[in-house]
Design a protein around this motif. Structure first.
Motif, mmCIF file in Angstrom:
data_model
loop_
_atom_site.group_PDB
_atom_site.id
_atom_site.type_symbol
_atom_site.label_atom_id
_atom_site.label_comp_id
_atom_site.label_asym_id
_atom_site.label_seq_id
_atom_site.Cartn_x
_atom_site.Cartn_y
_atom_site.Cartn_z
ATOM 1 N N ALA A 25 0.831 -1.204 0.000
ATOM 2 C CA ALA A 25 0.000 0.000 0.000
ATOM 3 C C ALA A 25 0.872 1.264 0.000
ATOM 4 N N TYR A 26 1.960 1.213 0.764
ATOM 5 C CA TYR A 26 2.865 2.371 0.796
ATOM 6 C C TYR A 26 3.499 2.609 -0.579
ATOM 7 N N GLN A 83 14.578 4.423 -12.519
ATOM 8 C CA GLN A 83 14.421 3.056 -12.024
ATOM 9 C C GLN A 83 15.327 2.798 -10.818
ATOM 10 N N ALA A 84 16.564 3.251 -10.903
ATOM 11 C CA ALA A 84 17.498 3.047 -9.792
ATOM 12 C C ALA A 84 17.053 3.806 -8.552
ATOM 13 N N ASP A 85 16.573 5.049 -8.723
ATOM 14 C CA ASP A 85 16.126 5.839 -7.568
ATOM 15 C C ASP A 85 14.949 5.171 -6.859
ATOM 16 N N ILE A 86 14.016 4.637 -7.632
ATOM 17 C CA ILE A 86 12.847 3.991 -7.035
ATOM 18 C C ILE A 86 13.262 2.766 -6.223
ATOM 19 N N PHE A 87 14.129 1.944 -6.776
ATOM 20 C CA PHE A 87 14.516 0.732 -6.059
ATOM 21 C C PHE A 87 15.524 1.012 -4.942
ATOM 22 N N ASP A 88 16.274 2.099 -5.063
ATOM 23 C CA ASP A 88 17.072 2.526 -3.906
ATOM 24 C C ASP A 88 16.159 2.796 -2.714
ATOM 25 N N HIS A 89 15.063 3.467 -2.983
ATOM 26 C CA HIS A 89 14.105 3.780 -1.916
ATOM 27 C C HIS A 89 13.457 2.506 -1.372
ATOM 28 N N VAL A 90 13.139 1.570 -2.281
ATOM 29 C CA VAL A 90 12.512 0.312 -1.865
ATOM 30 C C VAL A 90 13.416 -0.431 -0.878
ATOM 31 N N PHE A 91 14.680 -0.608 -1.247
ATOM 32 C CA PHE A 91 15.599 -1.359 -0.384
ATOM 33 C C PHE A 91 15.833 -0.643 0.954
ATOM 34 N N ALA A 92 15.836 0.693 0.900
ATOM 35 C CA ALA A 92 16.110 1.446 2.128
ATOM 36 C C ALA A 92 14.911 1.456 3.073
ATOM 37 N N ILE A 93 13.688 1.384 2.542
ATOM 38 C CA ILE A 93 12.487 1.525 3.369
ATOM 39 C C ILE A 93 11.990 0.197 3.911
#
Length: 418
Positions: free
Chosen positions: A335-336, A385-395
């Motif tokens: 959901a986030y 794409q890299a920025d989005i998945f950087d955020h995914v792994f960090a969150i």
């Protein structure tokens, strides 16, 4: 009409004291020289007068397409027809007493006129092709293929006309003879004919156009189309190598054209992250209080809390997790991410936007992002794409989730020491 024109020229030559029907070779030679002088004067007049004047007008004009025709020297090549036409009219008059020589000169001049005319038309077609490239017409239509097709047609017509003139036979006579040689032509020029037909299909159906990004693994092609001709398609790969693909291969084999992506304005991201199954669980009350402070989840928690409370109120022994409904950390994470992507300025809002859970594997539970960026440039797309998945792994740790990672040799040794 031709006889009337020659009669007028004969009368004019008589008025200036030149016998158009000489009886000796010296007079004939003089007349031939005079004919060439008149043709040269006509050529100089047209080139230095008419062509130069038109070139000056073209240079001062505000449009640019006529400058391309001037650069290809179309007018200059047309001007070369003038002396050939003049000689074709007056030279037979000087050779009246030499019928064989007059006939031969007339045929050679006819062939010369055909060749010069074809050269001028070829230059005009090349100029038109460049005009189409400059005006980006070639992106919608493969103009070069049509130009080559017309050139090929004119070449065969010119050959047939020239042979028929030299042999003093009707062109129909030679066209009928081509039917006999069709089988041999099909055998010898099989690849050329296949490419020719495929080139027409590519042009008519707009299967491939210059600047299209195509991918054809069979031929090692993955890049932008630079040129589409009747027989080959030139592709500049992203590593700057050149691949030449036969035109008929694009018709008979499968290939991928990314033109739709370019024209749509969105480029797809389809990538998943593997969640460690052992880290998935229900949210505790402390987790809910902590995660409800995230701005993107406030509306989600408000709606879900009301929905779950209403459901659990109707269930007996709701304190048992198996009997009641509860929020999970992986569901809250989905959901986030959905809310995060909907407000992301680089994500295309009018195209498919999904955060979905795929079937679990031995590497965990894949959570896939299926979205489109609003910037189709390669470098920009990779950055988004890299920025989005950087955020995914960090969150992920905020939700109590872990990314699955295969154990290394050090991890195995540490387990053995336990």
């Amino acid at each position: 009409m031709d006889q009337e024109l020659r009669a007028s020229i004969t009368q004019w030559l008589a008025t200036v004291g030149i016998d158009s029907q000489p009886a000796d070779g010296v007079s004939t030679s003089i007349l031939v020289i005079v004919c060439f002088i008149v043709a040269f004067i006509g050529y100089i007049f047209v080139k230095r007068g008419v062509v130069s004047t038109m070139n000056m007008v073209i240079t001062r004009s505000r449009v640019h397409w006529d400058d391309i025709f001037m650069r290809y020297r179309v007018l200059e090549k047309l001007a070369k027809l003038v002396p050939a036409l003049i000689l074709n009219i007056i030279l037979p008059l000087a050779l009246t007493e030499h019928e064989v020589l007059a006939s031969l000169a007339d045929r050679l001049l006819d062939v010369t006129i055909v060749i010069l005319f074809v050269r001028a038309v070829y230059s005009a077609l090349d100029a038109a092709n460049e005009v189409a490239d400059v005006n980006l017409v070639s992106r919608r239509l493969p103009i070069k293929s049509f130009v080559q097709l017309f050139k090929l047609f004119m070449f065969f017509v010119a050959i047939i006309i020239s042979i028929s003139v030299l042999a003093d036979q009707s062109p129909v006579y030679f066209l009928s003879g081509l039917g006999v040689a069709t089988g041999l032509v099909m055998l010898v020029f099989r690849d050329t004919i296949l490419g020719f037909v495929a080139g027409i299909q590519l042009a008519a159906n707009r299967m491939v156009s210059p600047t299209d990004w195509i991918q054809m693994d069979k031929y090692g092609a993955d890049g932008a189309v630079e040129e589409v001709s009747l027989t080959t398609v030139k592709v500049r790969n992203w590593d700057q190598t050149i691949t030449m693909i036969p035109a008929y291969a694009l018709v008979s084999d499968a290939f991928k054209n990314w033109r739709g992506m370019s024209e749509s304005g969105g480029r797809r991201i389809k990538r998943s992250v593997q969640i460690d199954i052992s880290s998935i669980g229900f949210l505790t009350e402390q987790d809910r209080q902590r995660l409800s402070k995230i701005n993107l989840l406030k509306s989600y928690f408000a709606a879900k809390s009301q929905e779950i409370s209403t459901f659990n109120a109707q269930v007996e022994d709701a304190d048992m997790p198996v009997n009641s409904r509860h929020l999970t950390n992986v569901g809250t994470f989905r959901a986030y991410m959905l809310a995060y992507l909907k407000q992301h300025e680089k994500v295309h809002k009018d195209m498919t936007l999904l955060v979905r859970q795929l079937a679990p594997t031995s590497s965990g539970v894949p959570i896939e992002l299926y979205i489109f960026t609003n910037d189709i440039r390669w470098a920009a797309y990779e950055d988004i794409q890299a920025d989005i998945f950087d955020h995914v792994f960090a969150i992920l740790p905020e939700f109590g989730l872990r990314v699955y990672q295969g154990p290394t040799g050090a991890d195995v040794r540490s387990l053995q020491n336990l």
